[in-house]
Write an enzyme that holds these catalytic residues in place. Sequence first.
Site, PDB file in Angstrom:
ATOM      1  N   TYR A 110     -11.333  16.955  -1.020  1.00  0.00           N
ATOM      2  CA  TYR A 110      -9.964  16.766  -1.607  1.00  0.00           C
ATOM      3  C   TYR A 110     -10.065  16.544  -3.045  1.00  0.00           C
ATOM      4  O   TYR A 110      -9.187  16.597  -3.843  1.00  0.00           O
ATOM      5  CB  TYR A 110      -9.038  15.861  -0.737  1.00  0.00           C
ATOM      6  CG  TYR A 110      -9.390  14.199  -1.103  1.00  0.00           C
ATOM      7  CD1 TYR A 110      -8.738  13.713  -2.071  1.00  0.00           C
ATOM      8  CD2 TYR A 110     -10.340  13.818  -0.329  1.00  0.00           C
ATOM      9  CE1 TYR A 110      -8.956  12.230  -2.234  1.00  0.00           C
ATOM     10  CE2 TYR A 110     -10.629  12.319  -0.651  1.00  0.00           C
ATOM     11  CZ  TYR A 110      -9.886  11.639  -1.553  1.00  0.00           C
ATOM     12  OH  TYR A 110     -10.218  10.078  -1.784  1.00  0.00           O
ATOM     13  N   LYS A 163       0.817  -1.185   0.197  1.00  0.00           N
ATOM     14  CA  LYS A 163       0.197  -0.004   0.047  1.00  0.00           C
ATOM     15  C   LYS A 163       0.874   1.252   0.028  1.00  0.00           C
ATOM     16  O   LYS A 163       0.429   2.222  -0.682  1.00  0.00           O
ATOM     17  CB  LYS A 163      -1.000   0.078   1.082  1.00  0.00           C
ATOM     18  CG  LYS A 163      -1.722   1.171   1.483  1.00  0.00           C
ATOM     19  CD  LYS A 163      -3.076   1.434   0.478  1.00  0.00           C
ATOM     20  CE  LYS A 163      -3.471   2.657   0.559  1.00  0.00           C
ATOM     21  NZ  LYS A 163      -5.021   2.706   0.048  1.00  0.00           N
ATOM     22  N   CYS A 201      -4.773   9.271   1.641  1.00  0.00           N
ATOM     23  CA  CYS A 201      -3.696   8.073   1.197  1.00  0.00           C
ATOM     24  C   CYS A 201      -2.424   9.020   0.737  1.00  0.00           C
ATOM     25  O   CYS A 201      -1.351   8.836   1.665  1.00  0.00           O
ATOM     26  CB  CYS A 201      -4.188   7.311   0.138  1.00  0.00           C
ATOM     27  SG  CYS A 201      -5.478   5.912   0.576  1.00  0.00           S
ATOM     28  N   ARG A 260      -7.672  22.185 -11.925  1.00  0.00           N
ATOM     29  CA  ARG A 260      -7.948  20.584 -12.466  1.00  0.00           C
ATOM     30  C   ARG A 260      -8.070  20.696 -13.925  1.00  0.00           C
ATOM     31  O   ARG A 260      -8.433  19.483 -14.384  1.00  0.00           O
ATOM     32  CB  ARG A 260      -9.156  20.164 -11.719  1.00  0.00           C
ATOM     33  CG  ARG A 260      -9.238  19.968 -10.286  1.00  0.00           C
ATOM     34  CD  ARG A 260      -8.105  19.049  -9.565  1.00  0.00           C
ATOM     35  NE  ARG A 260      -7.874  19.632  -8.256  1.00  0.00           N
ATOM     36  CZ  ARG A 260      -6.984  19.239  -7.423  1.00  0.00           C
ATOM     37  NH1 ARG A 260      -5.846  18.552  -7.902  1.00  0.00           N
ATOM     38  NH2 ARG A 260      -6.780  19.328  -6.166  1.00  0.00           N
TER      39      ARG A 260
HETATM   40  N1  NAD Z   1     -10.616   7.541   3.123  1.00  0.00           N
HETATM   41  C1  NAD Z   1     -10.065   6.617   2.161  1.00  0.00           C
HETATM   42  O1  NAD Z   1     -10.013   6.958   0.923  1.00  0.00           O
HETATM   43  C2  NAD Z   1      -9.036   5.469   2.491  1.00  0.00           C
HETATM   44  C3  NAD Z   1      -8.548   4.542   1.339  1.00  0.00           C
HETATM   45  C4  NAD Z   1      -8.220   3.456   1.571  1.00  0.00           C
HETATM   46  C5  NAD Z   1      -7.821   3.262   2.667  1.00  0.00           C
HETATM   47  N2  NAD Z   1      -8.064   3.874   3.992  1.00  0.00           N
HETATM   48  C6  NAD Z   1      -7.552   3.643   5.155  1.00  0.00           C
HETATM   49  O2  NAD Z   1      -8.643   3.540   6.090  1.00  0.00           O
HETATM   50  C7  NAD Z   1      -8.517   4.298   7.331  1.00  0.00           C
HETATM   51  C8  NAD Z   1      -9.738   4.972   7.660  1.00  0.00           C
HETATM   52  O3  NAD Z   1     -10.382   5.767   6.545  1.00  0.00           O
HETATM   53  P1  NAD Z   1     -11.885   6.353   6.506  1.00  0.00           P
HETATM   54  O4  NAD Z   1     -11.925   7.186   5.559  1.00  0.00           O
HETATM   55  O5  NAD Z   1     -12.844   5.020   6.883  1.00  0.00           O
HETATM   56  O6  NAD Z   1     -11.893   7.217   8.086  1.00  0.00           O
HETATM   57  P2  NAD Z   1     -12.718   7.769   8.689  1.00  0.00           P
HETATM   58  O7  NAD Z   1     -12.482   9.020   9.422  1.00  0.00           O
HETATM   59  O8  NAD Z   1     -14.051   8.262   7.560  1.00  0.00           O
HETATM   60  O9  NAD Z   1     -13.525   6.817   9.607  1.00  0.00           O
HETATM   61  C9  NAD Z   1     -12.955   6.156  10.959  1.00  0.00           C
HETATM   62  C10 NAD Z   1     -14.017   5.925  11.896  1.00  0.00           C
HETATM   63  O10 NAD Z   1     -13.120   4.881  12.873  1.00  0.00           O
HETATM   64  C11 NAD Z   1     -13.914   5.408  13.990  1.00  0.00           C
HETATM   65  N3  NAD Z   1     -12.879   5.128  15.005  1.00  0.00           N
HETATM   66  C12 NAD Z   1     -11.643   5.769  15.422  1.00  0.00           C
HETATM   67  N4  NAD Z   1     -11.097   5.113  16.418  1.00  0.00           N
HETATM   68  C13 NAD Z   1     -11.841   4.149  16.801  1.00  0.00           C
HETATM   69  C14 NAD Z   1     -11.723   3.070  17.708  1.00  0.00           C
HETATM   70  N5  NAD Z   1     -10.755   3.070  18.517  1.00  0.00           N
HETATM   71  N6  NAD Z   1     -12.843   2.074  17.642  1.00  0.00           N
HETATM   72  C15 NAD Z   1     -13.781   2.254  17.170  1.00  0.00           C
HETATM   73  N7  NAD Z   1     -13.982   3.139  16.274  1.00  0.00           N
HETATM   74  C16 NAD Z   1     -12.995   3.831  15.942  1.00  0.00           C
HETATM   75  C17 NAD Z   1     -14.146   6.813  14.109  1.00  0.00           C
HETATM   76  O11 NAD Z   1     -15.150   7.336  15.033  1.00  0.00           O
HETATM   77  C18 NAD Z   1     -14.652   6.782  12.514  1.00  0.00           C
HETATM   78  O12 NAD Z   1     -15.915   6.632  12.380  1.00  0.00           O
HETATM   79  C19 NAD Z   1      -7.323   5.400   6.837  1.00  0.00           C
HETATM   80  O13 NAD Z   1      -6.951   6.026   7.742  1.00  0.00           O
HETATM   81  C20 NAD Z   1      -6.608   4.435   5.832  1.00  0.00           C
HETATM   82  O14 NAD Z   1      -5.762   3.895   6.503  1.00  0.00           O
HETATM   83  C21 NAD Z   1      -8.699   5.339   3.603  1.00  0.00           C
END
Ligand code: NAD
Length: 428
Positions: free
Chosen positions: A324, A215, A269, A408
């Site tokens: 974004y 990743k 990311c 863009r």
């Molecule tokens: N957003 C993207 O486009 C994307 C794409 C690929 C991978 N990711 C990965 O996924 C991760 C999460 O992204 P997202 O966009 O879903 O984040 P987000 O901020 O939308 O959601 C994260 C959720 O996790 C919850 N949370 C935080 N700590 C917690 C805990 N200890 N226990 C239970 N729930 C908890 C938060 O309340 C929130 O609802 C990113 O940091 C990245 O590593 C994100």
Amino acid sequence: MTGPDQSGQVCVVGLGKIGLPLAVQYASRGLQVVGCDLSAEVVEAVNRGQSPIAAEEGLDERLAAAVGQGLLRATTDTAAAVAGSRTVVIIVPVLLTAANVPDLAALDAATETIARGLQKDTLVLVESTVPVGTTRGRVGTGLEASGLTMGRDFRLACSPERVYSGRIFADLRAYPKVVGGIDEESTQAAARFYSQALDATIFTVRDAETAEFVKLAESVYRDVNIALANELARTAAQAGVDVGEAIAAANSQPFSHIHQPGVGVGGHCMPVNPYFLIDGLGPAPLTSLARQINDGMAQYAGERLAAALGGLSGRRVLILGLAYRANVKEVAYSSALLLSRVLSEAGAAVLVHDPLFSPQEIEELGLRPASLEPPPAVDAVVVQAYHDEYRGLDLSAFQGCRAVLDGRNVLSRQAVEACGMKYLGIGR
Ligand SMILES: NC(=O)c1ccc[n+]([C@@H]2O[C@H](COP(=O)([O-])OP(=O)(O)OC[C@H]3O[C@@H](n4cnc5c(N)ncnc54)[C@H](O)[C@@H]3O)[C@@H](O)[C@H]2O)c1
């Protein structure tokens, strides 16, 4: 130890923009799913079958169906949910501190809670993007506070989530699922789970560290590629060449895959993951430079606007698109934030419009919201995220506007100039 019983309950920890669609996807394959989040508001919305996440294709209907069929429920009691589950998927945010160092606080907190409910023979999957070594060295070690030993008593693997928000269900079908465990049994257990939960093909790698690195490699590749496109844009502009035309022609050669330049790179990311490489495994000079180039595009945009307007002090500039990228309600590391800072520091009054965010949500970020009905009187407009709502926007309605920075490269130069405004593209 036998392999995890995958007919058991699946627990998804973190019901955010990625976690909730994952929970819904697993339920759509007939698996019994419990989603966990710290936010009672999120949990309540999910239990009502209502998505707290906007602009995710297919999520509203699929969530309502999963909850309606009794296959998905949500809770804030993560330890209890883990105790009743055979598979636990961790998808909480891992971002950066102010010093651009990986911030593992949410992952550590989730690990600690999961350890309190962890049962023998559970499969734990880390889907959050993490620095290399985190799955084994931090999550695995943290889970051993349960009294269980990784490898012997529970399975542990990394399977980084690679989907793109806005089209997650399509990506879950299309992208091979990369999995790497802390041992061979964990890799195989993870592969079995994903074969059951997804339609995608499974791509196993040697170990958890390789899966983590995959990743980072993808993110760095795209960030460096965009930095190159940005450098080409700046040099093409000097040469009077349209970089879009040049890139399209260059990419007709099969070894050339140049991305598009733009006013900045945002999201969870690319602005984040390269630092996991720089911080833990560096020096990584090319990766560092790409970050500087891409973040420097806000300054470049500011300079272009200053030149067009005869300085920025006292000028009113409207940023179109807080998100974004287009059509996604996500502000993490958005270039709109960098742009706003650069323009404000140069003395401009910055207004922000985004149809996906309420004026209050924009204000909560310390920004000044603007309405387009009617459009405000401004000196310049910057297209930062080209949402579908902006297609067909009548620029002539922006009274007093003298320049449009097309961040863009999506507008027609002729159409902008026909409104008597100066057109500023990125390398066009
Ligand atoms: N957003 C993207 O486009 C994307 C794409 C690929 C991978 N990711 C990965 O996924 C991760 C999460 O992204 P997202 O966009 O879903 O984040 P987000 O901020 O939308 O959601 C994260 C959720 O996790 C919850 N949370 C935080 N700590 C917690 C805990 N200890 N226990 C239970 N729930 C908890 C938060 O309340 C929130 O609802 C990113 O940091 C990245 O590593 C994100």
